[in-house]
Every structure is written in structure tokens, then in C-alpha cells.
Scaffold this motif. Sequence first.
Motif, PDB file in Angstrom:
ATOM      1  N   VAL A  92     -73.533   8.845 -19.466  1.00 26.92           N
ATOM      2  CA  VAL A  92     -72.084   8.726 -19.642  1.00 26.92           C
ATOM      3  C   VAL A  92     -71.746   7.292 -20.057  1.00 26.92           C
ATOM      4  CG1 VAL A  92     -69.843   8.881 -18.502  1.00 26.92           C
ATOM      5  CG2 VAL A  92     -71.649  10.514 -17.924  1.00 26.92           C
ATOM      6  N   PRO A  93     -70.949   7.091 -21.124  1.00 27.48           N
ATOM      7  CA  PRO A  93     -70.578   5.731 -21.528  1.00 27.48           C
ATOM      8  C   PRO A  93     -69.847   4.996 -20.412  1.00 27.48           C
ATOM      9  CG  PRO A  93     -70.030   7.309 -23.262  1.00 27.48           C
ATOM     10  CD  PRO A  93     -70.416   8.112 -22.051  1.00 27.48           C
ATOM     11  N   ILE A  94     -70.285   3.764 -20.151  1.00 24.09           N
ATOM     12  CA  ILE A  94     -69.685   2.944 -19.102  1.00 24.09           C
ATOM     13  C   ILE A  94     -69.002   1.713 -19.698  1.00 24.09           C
ATOM     14  CG2 ILE A  94     -70.126   1.551 -17.038  1.00 24.09           C
ATOM     15  CD1 ILE A  94     -70.478   4.501 -16.526  1.00 24.09           C
ATOM     16  N   ALA A  95     -69.680   1.063 -20.644  1.00 23.13           N
ATOM     17  CA  ALA A  95     -69.166  -0.208 -21.156  1.00 23.13           C
ATOM     18  C   ALA A  95     -69.610  -0.434 -22.596  1.00 23.13           C
ATOM     19  CB  ALA A  95     -69.635  -1.366 -20.276  1.00 23.13           C
ATOM     20  N   HIS A  96     -68.769  -1.157 -23.326  1.00 24.75           N
ATOM     21  CA  HIS A  96     -69.117  -1.637 -24.661  1.00 24.75           C
ATOM     22  C   HIS A  96     -69.278  -3.149 -24.555  1.00 24.75           C
ATOM     23  CE1 HIS A  96     -67.769  -2.819 -28.946  1.00 24.75           C
ATOM     24  NE2 HIS A  96     -69.042  -2.466 -28.983  1.00 24.75           N
ATOM     25  N   GLU A  97     -70.472  -3.645 -24.853  1.00 25.70           N
ATOM     26  CA  GLU A  97     -70.795  -5.056 -24.670  1.00 25.70           C
ATOM     27  C   GLU A  97     -70.953  -5.767 -26.009  1.00 25.70           C
ATOM     28  OE1 GLU A  97     -73.387  -4.805 -20.542  1.00 25.70           O
ATOM     29  OE2 GLU A  97     -74.430  -5.052 -22.455  1.00 25.70           O
ATOM     30  N   THR A  98     -70.384  -6.961 -26.100  1.00 21.93           N
ATOM     31  CA  THR A  98     -70.571  -7.839 -27.248  1.00 21.93           C
ATOM     32  C   THR A  98     -71.045  -9.183 -26.723  1.00 21.93           C
ATOM     33  OG1 THR A  98     -68.807  -6.746 -28.505  1.00 21.93           O
ATOM     34  CG2 THR A  98     -69.476  -8.945 -29.231  1.00 21.93           C
ATOM     35  N   SER A  99     -72.231  -9.616 -27.151  1.00 20.69           N
ATOM     36  CA  SER A  99     -72.819 -10.848 -26.615  1.00 20.69           C
ATOM     37  C   SER A  99     -73.303 -11.758 -27.735  1.00 20.69           C
ATOM     38  CB  SER A  99     -73.995 -10.528 -25.689  1.00 20.69           C
ATOM     39  OG  SER A  99     -73.581  -9.778 -24.563  1.00 20.69           O
ATOM     40  N   ARG A 143     -58.583   0.150 -27.587  1.00 22.36           N
ATOM     41  CA  ARG A 143     -58.249   0.350 -28.991  1.00 22.36           C
ATOM     42  C   ARG A 143     -59.001   1.571 -29.510  1.00 22.36           C
ATOM     43  NH1 ARG A 143     -59.756  -5.564 -31.040  1.00 22.36           N
ATOM     44  NH2 ARG A 143     -61.607  -4.922 -29.874  1.00 22.36           N
ATOM     45  N   SER A 144     -58.621   2.030 -30.684  1.00 23.21           N
ATOM     46  CA  SER A 144     -59.170   3.295 -31.182  1.00 23.21           C
ATOM     47  C   SER A 144     -60.689   3.253 -31.315  1.00 23.21           C
ATOM     48  CB  SER A 144     -58.539   3.654 -32.531  1.00 23.21           C
ATOM     49  OG  SER A 144     -58.711   2.605 -33.470  1.00 23.21           O
ATOM     50  N   GLU A 145     -61.236   2.143 -31.842  1.00 23.43           N
ATOM     51  CA  GLU A 145     -62.689   2.070 -32.030  1.00 23.43           C
ATOM     52  C   GLU A 145     -63.428   2.026 -30.695  1.00 23.43           C
ATOM     53  OE1 GLU A 145     -61.076  -2.168 -32.893  1.00 23.43           O
ATOM     54  OE2 GLU A 145     -60.437  -0.073 -33.086  1.00 23.43           O
ATOM     55  N   GLU A 146     -62.852   1.339 -29.712  1.00 17.53           N
ATOM     56  CA  GLU A 146     -63.466   1.297 -28.385  1.00 17.53           C
ATOM     57  C   GLU A 146     -63.376   2.663 -27.714  1.00 17.53           C
ATOM     58  OE1 GLU A 146     -62.064  -3.344 -27.688  1.00 17.53           O
ATOM     59  OE2 GLU A 146     -60.906  -1.669 -26.883  1.00 17.53           O
ATOM     60  N   ILE A 152     -63.114   8.067 -24.490  1.00 14.30           N
ATOM     61  CA  ILE A 152     -61.850   8.126 -23.770  1.00 14.30           C
ATOM     62  C   ILE A 152     -60.723   8.166 -24.805  1.00 14.30           C
ATOM     63  CG2 ILE A 152     -62.645   6.960 -21.677  1.00 14.30           C
ATOM     64  CD1 ILE A 152     -61.572   4.350 -22.772  1.00 14.30           C
ATOM     65  N   ALA A 153     -59.523   8.422 -24.350  1.00 11.55           N
ATOM     66  CA  ALA A 153     -58.381   8.480 -25.254  1.00 11.55           C
ATOM     67  C   ALA A 153     -57.923   7.063 -25.610  1.00 11.55           C
ATOM     68  CB  ALA A 153     -57.237   9.250 -24.607  1.00 11.55           C
ATOM     69  N   PRO A 154     -57.522   6.834 -26.856  1.00 11.49           N
ATOM     70  CA  PRO A 154     -56.940   5.527 -27.201  1.00 11.49           C
ATOM     71  C   PRO A 154     -55.771   5.202 -26.277  1.00 11.49           C
ATOM     72  CG  PRO A 154     -57.319   6.829 -29.180  1.00 11.49           C
ATOM     73  CD  PRO A 154     -57.563   7.754 -28.013  1.00 11.49           C
ATOM     74  N   GLY A 155     -55.698   3.948 -25.857  1.00 13.91           N
ATOM     75  CA  GLY A 155     -54.651   3.543 -24.927  1.00 13.91           C
ATOM     76  C   GLY A 155     -55.022   3.713 -23.470  1.00 13.91           C
ATOM     77  N   SER A 156     -56.221   4.264 -23.188  1.00 12.55           N
ATOM     78  CA  SER A 156     -56.663   4.400 -21.797  1.00 12.55           C
ATOM     79  C   SER A 156     -56.885   3.020 -21.179  1.00 12.55           C
ATOM     80  CB  SER A 156     -57.960   5.210 -21.726  1.00 12.55           C
ATOM     81  OG  SER A 156     -57.778   6.526 -22.166  1.00 12.55           O
ATOM     82  N   PRO A 157     -56.688   2.878 -19.872  1.00 14.93           N
ATOM     83  CA  PRO A 157     -56.916   1.581 -19.232  1.00 14.93           C
ATOM     84  C   PRO A 157     -58.401   1.221 -19.207  1.00 14.93           C
ATOM     85  CG  PRO A 157     -56.421   3.252 -17.584  1.00 14.93           C
ATOM     86  CD  PRO A 157     -56.182   3.882 -18.914  1.00 14.93           C
ATOM     87  N   VAL A 158     -58.703  -0.002 -19.581  1.00 14.00           N
ATOM     88  CA  VAL A 158     -60.066  -0.528 -19.541  1.00 14.00           C
ATOM     89  C   VAL A 158     -60.003  -1.950 -18.997  1.00 14.00           C
ATOM     90  CG1 VAL A 158     -60.965   0.903 -21.435  1.00 14.00           C
ATOM     91  CG2 VAL A 158     -59.918  -1.303 -21.957  1.00 14.00           C
ATOM     92  N   MET A 159     -61.148  -2.463 -18.596  1.00 15.18           N
ATOM     93  CA  MET A 159     -61.222  -3.833 -18.095  1.00 15.18           C
ATOM     94  C   MET A 159     -62.004  -4.694 -19.090  1.00 15.18           C
ATOM     95  SD  MET A 159     -60.321  -5.882 -15.628  1.00 15.18           S
ATOM     96  CE  MET A 159     -60.099  -4.967 -14.087  1.00 15.18           C
ATOM     97  N   LEU A 160     -61.358  -5.765 -19.546  1.00 19.83           N
ATOM     98  CA  LEU A 160     -62.019  -6.740 -20.411  1.00 19.83           C
ATOM     99  C   LEU A 160     -62.609  -7.841 -19.542  1.00 19.83           C
ATOM    100  CD1 LEU A 160     -62.662  -8.283 -23.058  1.00 19.83           C
ATOM    101  CD2 LEU A 160     -60.312  -9.169 -22.970  1.00 19.83           C
TER     102      LEU A 160
END
Length: 205
Positions: A92-99, A143-146, A152-160
Motif C-alpha cells: 500500500v502506498p505510504i509516502a512519496h519521497e524526494t531526496s 496535488r493531483s500528481e501526488e 488517494i483523491a486530489p485534495g486529501s490531507p497529507v503531511m509534508l
Amino acid sequence: MTLRQGLTRLVDRGLLERQRGRGTFVREPKVVHSLSHLTGLHGELLSQGITPTARLLTRAEIPASQAVADLLEITEGDAVYWITRLRLGAGVPIAHETSYFPASLVPGLLEENLETGSIYELMGQFAARPVGARQSLEPVVARSEEAVLLDIAPGSPVMLIERIARDAQDRAVEYAKDIYRGDRSRFLAELTYKQNGGADESFRH
């Protein structure tokens, strides 16, 4: 009526979730992320009995922008490794990481297997394993790409989460911007009282 009230109480407690047009379902347990220890998502998932995997999205060597260079304490235009991954727990997708990593400190990192195991452990091969970090957390909306990546649906709450990680020689070895699903994540911190605390300027750029 009694059954409906019971279901409502379970929804309020976060044990069930209602999906419009589909019904009521058992809510998947959230992954607990410690803000007191730098273990990495790979280690956190394993400690909770969840199988971690990663999907590599980007692997490239690029010149550092001024903003990234400032955060990594290098010179603008210096080579950095840019890695983005989709992190999953039990599929299950948990996080999108950029490093971003200073290439001079972890030469050869891009040739390693970045879809299994921990990048922090791999960095230990180059004597640059992070031992500490400073992080900032900010609730945002997907955002839509995330949203597509995290399912998840665009506009869903996420933590940056923005992070600067440092190694045992106090060198900045990683700058990261991670987006965590709000419905699958819970953040836990152990705090001590500190007088006269000031604002953190680390991530202003």
C-alpha cells in the motif's frame, strides 16, 4: 438504530470508515512514525511487522540549485544525486519521497539497488550514514500528481516533511521532501520542556 449508533461510534474512534456509495469498512491500521529517532521508513515498517518495498521513480545526477546547495552546504552547481521513490507498506502506498545527496559524499550511490533495503544503510558504505536530522512537518493537501502516486483523491490531507540529515562528521548528507498519506500515518514524538524556545529558520528558502 442501535446498530447504526454503534457503527457511528466506531467511525468516530477511527476503527471504521464510511466510503460514499460503497458502505462501511474496517479502517486499515496507521503506520506510526517516530519523530524522536532517525530510523528511516524502512526500519519503522519492519519494526511494526509491515513489509517495506519501494518503487524507484527518479535516479539522476544533476547540478545543485541555489536552494538545494544552501541546504546541503555546498556550492551552487555542485553535483547532487536526485532520487524520488514511492514507499509502500504491505503493498500500500505510504509516502512519496524526494531526496538530494551531495554526490561527492556518496559516490556510486546511484548504482546501488534503491528499491530494496534502506538508503541510509547504503550510505554507510560511503562513511556518510545519517546519525541525526532536523525535520519540519506541515499539513498540506495532495496535488493531483501526488494523489495519483499515493492512490488517494486530489485534495486529501497529507503531511509534508522536510529534512536535513547529517552524518557523524556533522556534514549535511541529505535534503529530503517527503509526502505522507494522512489516512495511513500517525506521528509520535517524545518531548521535553524547553524555556525560551525560538523559531526554527532551517527550511526557509
